[in-house]
Design a protein around this motif. Structure first.
Motif, short mmCIF file in Angstrom:
data_model
loop_
_atom_site.label_atom_id
_atom_site.label_comp_id
_atom_site.label_asym_id
_atom_site.label_seq_id
_atom_site.Cartn_x
_atom_site.Cartn_y
_atom_site.Cartn_z
N TYR A 33 12.57 4.77 6.12
CA TYR A 33 12.09 6.04 5.57
C TYR A 33 10.91 5.78 4.62
O TYR A 33 10.89 4.78 3.91
CB TYR A 33 13.17 6.72 4.71
CG TYR A 33 14.50 6.97 5.38
CD1 TYR A 33 15.39 5.92 5.60
CD2 TYR A 33 14.88 8.25 5.75
CE1 TYR A 33 16.64 6.15 6.18
CE2 TYR A 33 16.11 8.49 6.32
CZ TYR A 33 16.98 7.43 6.54
OH TYR A 33 18.21 7.68 7.11
N TYR A 35 9.11 7.92 1.48
CA TYR A 35 9.15 9.06 0.56
C TYR A 35 7.96 8.94 -0.40
O TYR A 35 7.46 7.84 -0.65
CB TYR A 35 10.44 9.07 -0.27
CG TYR A 35 11.68 9.54 0.46
CD1 TYR A 35 12.46 8.64 1.19
CD2 TYR A 35 12.10 10.87 0.38
CE1 TYR A 35 13.60 9.06 1.84
CE2 TYR A 35 13.26 11.30 1.03
CZ TYR A 35 14.00 10.38 1.75
OH TYR A 35 15.15 10.80 2.39
N GLN A 37 6.88 10.00 -4.37
CA GLN A 37 7.39 10.46 -5.65
C GLN A 37 6.22 10.77 -6.57
O GLN A 37 5.52 9.86 -7.01
CB GLN A 37 8.31 9.40 -6.28
CG GLN A 37 8.95 9.85 -7.58
CD GLN A 37 9.92 8.82 -8.14
OE1 GLN A 37 9.84 7.63 -7.83
NE2 GLN A 37 10.85 9.26 -8.95
N LEU A 91 7.51 5.34 -1.86
CA LEU A 91 8.74 4.56 -1.76
C LEU A 91 9.15 4.40 -0.30
O LEU A 91 9.12 5.36 0.48
CB LEU A 91 9.87 5.25 -2.52
CG LEU A 91 9.73 5.28 -4.05
CD1 LEU A 91 10.73 6.25 -4.66
CD2 LEU A 91 9.94 3.89 -4.64
N LEU A 106 20.78 4.54 1.52
CA LEU A 106 19.43 4.02 1.60
C LEU A 106 19.23 2.91 0.57
O LEU A 106 19.72 3.00 -0.56
CB LEU A 106 18.41 5.13 1.34
CG LEU A 106 17.95 5.95 2.55
CD1 LEU A 106 19.11 6.64 3.23
CD2 LEU A 106 16.88 6.95 2.14
N PHE A 108 16.21 1.08 -1.37
CA PHE A 108 14.81 1.35 -1.67
C PHE A 108 14.07 0.10 -2.13
O PHE A 108 14.65 -0.78 -2.80
CB PHE A 108 14.70 2.39 -2.80
CG PHE A 108 14.96 3.80 -2.35
CD1 PHE A 108 16.24 4.29 -2.27
CD2 PHE A 108 13.89 4.63 -2.03
CE1 PHE A 108 16.48 5.60 -1.86
CE2 PHE A 108 14.11 5.95 -1.62
CZ PHE A 108 15.41 6.42 -1.54
N GLY A 109 12.78 0.07 -1.79
CA GLY A 109 11.88 -0.90 -2.40
C GLY A 109 11.44 -0.38 -3.76
O GLY A 109 11.80 0.72 -4.17
N ASN A 110 10.63 -1.19 -4.45
CA ASN A 110 10.16 -0.80 -5.79
C ASN A 110 8.96 0.14 -5.75
O ASN A 110 8.52 0.62 -6.79
CB ASN A 110 9.83 -2.03 -6.63
CG ASN A 110 11.08 -2.76 -7.08
OD1 ASN A 110 12.15 -2.18 -7.15
ND2 ASN A 110 10.94 -4.04 -7.35
#
Lengths: 117, 110
Positions: A33, A35, A37, A91, A106, A108-110
């Motif tokens: 995914y 996203y 932010q 993200l 999920l 997540f990466g940083n």
């Protein structure tokens, strides 16, 4: 094991230039995914890849945004002709979510912080 | 589309309990999640609850789900300064794409 890796961590670009953001998901995760932010805006869904299926691009804000996922692993999000409103943290997340593991969360990466000047 | 709502800020004193609330609109939600985001980092899963449960407890965390009112809460007992972060509520319904709230910034005062 290694988590989700995103690069670069920070990117400053001039308005009108193209940028590429990279995501390396957790090995074996079939779902990926992207996203976005923005400050005070929460997480905005952009695009979803699942295995070899056609991606769900329903969240891409304009045709300047595109993404691909090569070999079911690494993904690249490309933003063409960047605008100042594209400034945000992008993200990437991966998951083993699928037909039989629909409760997989999920990871997540940083993120990549993109600043368009 | 489906929506997830959270208050934006919560301030508590160290040692007190924190309660972060979330409402959602998707009546077909199956899993509801709480994620934590610390500065400069991505989101990290804290806990989740299946829609046929009313409560889930995990150490200092208690999740309450009122499915009738579509209301989810996260209670953090004995809140510490290290709990200061942004907390996101998320839900999945008939889709594999979780919908996230805007996040609640928890500020813990010593």
């Amino acid at each position: 094991g290694a988590g989700v890796s995103q690069s670069p961590s920070n990117k400053v670009t001039e308005k009108g230039k193209d940028v590429e953001l990279r995501c390396d998901p957790i090995s074996g995760h079939t779902a990926l995914y992207w996203y976005r932010q923005s400050l005070g805006q929460g997480l905005e869904f952009l695009i979803y890849f699942q295995g070899n299926s056609a991606p769900d691009k329903s969240g891409l804000p304009s045709d300047r945004f595109s993404a691909e996922r090569t070999g079911g692993s690494v993904s690249t999000l490309t933003i063409q002709r960047t605008q100042q409103e594209d400034s945000a943290v992008y993200l990437c997340a991966s998951s083993s979510w699928g037909e039989t593991t629909y409760n997989s969360p999920l990871h997540f990466g940083n993120g990549t912080r993109l600043t368009v000047t | 589309g489906e929506d997830v709502e959270q208050s934006l800020f919560l301030s508590v004193r160290e040692g007190d309990s924190s309660v972060i609330n979330c409402t959602y609109t998707d009546s077909s939600s199956t899993y509801l999640y709480w994620y934590k985001q610390e500065p400069g980092a991505g989101l990290q899963l804290l806990t989740y609850i299946f829609s046929n449960m009313d409560m889930k407890q995990d150490q200092r965390l208690t999740v309450l789900l009122n499915k009738k009112d579509k209301h989810l809460s996260l209670r953090i007992a004995d809140t510490q300064t290290g709990d200061s972060a942004i907390y996101f509520c998320a839900e999945t319904g008939g889709s594999y794409i979780p919908t996230f709230g805007r996040g609640t910034s928890l500020i813990v005062h010593p």
